[in-house]
Design a protein around this motif. Structure first.
Motif, mmCIF file in Angstrom:
data_model
loop_
_atom_site.group_PDB
_atom_site.id
_atom_site.type_symbol
_atom_site.label_atom_id
_atom_site.label_comp_id
_atom_site.label_asym_id
_atom_site.label_seq_id
_atom_site.Cartn_x
_atom_site.Cartn_y
_atom_site.Cartn_z
ATOM 1 N N LEU A 27 0.822 -1.207 0.000
ATOM 2 C CA LEU A 27 0.000 0.000 0.000
ATOM 3 C C LEU A 27 0.861 1.264 0.000
ATOM 4 O O LEU A 27 0.539 2.244 -0.690
ATOM 5 N N MET A 28 1.962 1.248 0.748
ATOM 6 C CA MET A 28 2.859 2.418 0.751
ATOM 7 C C MET A 28 3.513 2.588 -0.610
ATOM 8 O O MET A 28 3.702 3.720 -1.077
ATOM 9 N N ALA A 29 3.853 1.494 -1.264
ATOM 10 C CA ALA A 29 4.434 1.580 -2.604
ATOM 11 C C ALA A 29 3.417 2.134 -3.591
ATOM 12 O O ALA A 29 3.754 2.935 -4.470
ATOM 13 N N ALA A 30 2.161 1.735 -3.444
ATOM 14 C CA ALA A 30 1.113 2.254 -4.327
ATOM 15 C C ALA A 30 0.928 3.753 -4.114
ATOM 16 O O ALA A 30 0.673 4.494 -5.075
ATOM 17 N N ALA A 31 1.074 4.208 -2.879
ATOM 18 C CA ALA A 31 0.918 5.632 -2.587
ATOM 19 C C ALA A 31 2.157 6.431 -2.975
ATOM 20 O O ALA A 31 2.068 7.644 -3.176
ATOM 21 N N SER A 32 3.312 5.775 -3.075
ATOM 22 C CA SER A 32 4.575 6.467 -3.354
ATOM 23 C C SER A 32 4.767 6.793 -4.823
ATOM 24 O O SER A 32 5.515 7.708 -5.155
ATOM 25 N N GLY A 33 4.183 6.034 -5.687
ATOM 26 C CA GLY A 33 4.332 6.316 -7.114
ATOM 27 C C GLY A 33 4.434 5.041 -7.926
ATOM 28 O O GLY A 33 4.529 3.927 -7.393
ATOM 29 N N GLU A 34 4.446 5.246 -9.226
ATOM 30 C CA GLU A 34 4.410 4.106 -10.143
ATOM 31 C C GLU A 34 5.664 3.238 -10.064
ATOM 32 O O GLU A 34 5.581 2.015 -10.099
ATOM 33 N N GLY A 35 6.828 3.852 -9.940
ATOM 34 C CA GLY A 35 8.081 3.087 -9.889
ATOM 35 C C GLY A 35 8.159 2.186 -8.673
ATOM 36 O O GLY A 35 8.515 1.007 -8.777
ATOM 37 N N ALA A 36 7.826 2.735 -7.507
ATOM 38 C CA ALA A 36 7.855 1.942 -6.270
ATOM 39 C C ALA A 36 6.816 0.830 -6.323
ATOM 40 O O ALA A 36 7.079 -0.297 -5.908
ATOM 41 N N PHE A 37 5.634 1.146 -6.862
ATOM 42 C CA PHE A 37 4.582 0.138 -6.953
ATOM 43 C C PHE A 37 4.984 -0.998 -7.882
ATOM 44 O O PHE A 37 4.757 -2.170 -7.570
ATOM 45 N N GLU A 38 5.598 -0.679 -9.009
ATOM 46 C CA GLU A 38 6.030 -1.726 -9.939
ATOM 47 C C GLU A 38 7.098 -2.621 -9.318
ATOM 48 O O GLU A 38 7.113 -3.828 -9.556
ATOM 49 N N THR A 39 7.981 -2.029 -8.523
ATOM 50 C CA THR A 39 9.030 -2.816 -7.860
ATOM 51 C C THR A 39 8.419 -3.808 -6.865
ATOM 52 O O THR A 39 8.725 -5.003 -6.901
ATOM 53 N N VAL A 40 7.569 -3.298 -5.987
ATOM 54 C CA VAL A 40 6.963 -4.170 -4.973
ATOM 55 C C VAL A 40 6.022 -5.176 -5.627
ATOM 56 O O VAL A 40 5.998 -6.358 -5.260
#
Length: 133
Positions: A49-62
């Motif tokens: 959820l934090m990765a989704a809120a942080s931005g596209e790059g972080a979300f794609e990594t997680v």
């Protein structure tokens, strides 16, 4: 005064490796373990959820980590822990409302039912999850 030259052989209590656990004891231990596993799994959920809120790059990594084989195994075990803990909690609720379920033969049957319901429900959740994709 004790005599140190003679040793007394004392009986040993049954060791865990030779003692056969009743299913009710195993389910009690499993309920505690799944409760602890839910804490760890919730950290993974929070990271997602934090990765989704942080931005596209972080979300794609997680999301890439969770889509790996190990990530999916962790998610499957998290689902199993969640379902097993839920079913065990419902079992305890019924124990509180219907005391006859605490009798040995009933408790054994509900313990086995907890195992089977947890496995079947987890598999159904994952099957539906893959079919919806």
């Amino acid at each position: 005064m004790t005599d140190t030259t003679t040793t007394k052989t004392r009986p040993l209590s049954p060791h865990v490796s030779i003692y056969r656990w009743p299913i009710t004891m195993a389910m009690s231990i499993a309920h505690r373990i799944t409760g602890g596993a839910l804490y760890v799994g919730t950290l993974f959920l929070a990271a997602w959820l934090m990765a989704a809120a942080s931005g596209e790059g972080a979300f794609e990594t997680v999301n890439g980590l969770f889509n790996s084989f190990i990530g999916r195994c962790i998610l499957f075990l998290y689902t199993l822990a969640l379902v097993h803990h839920l079913v065990g909690g419902v079992r305890h609720f019924f124990w509180d409302t219907r005391t006859y379920l605490l009798e040995k033969h009933c408790a054994t049957k509900t313990a086995w039912a907890t195992v089977f319901i947890s496995i079947i429900a987890t598999l159904l959740i994952w099957i539906v999850g893959y079919c919806v994709r």
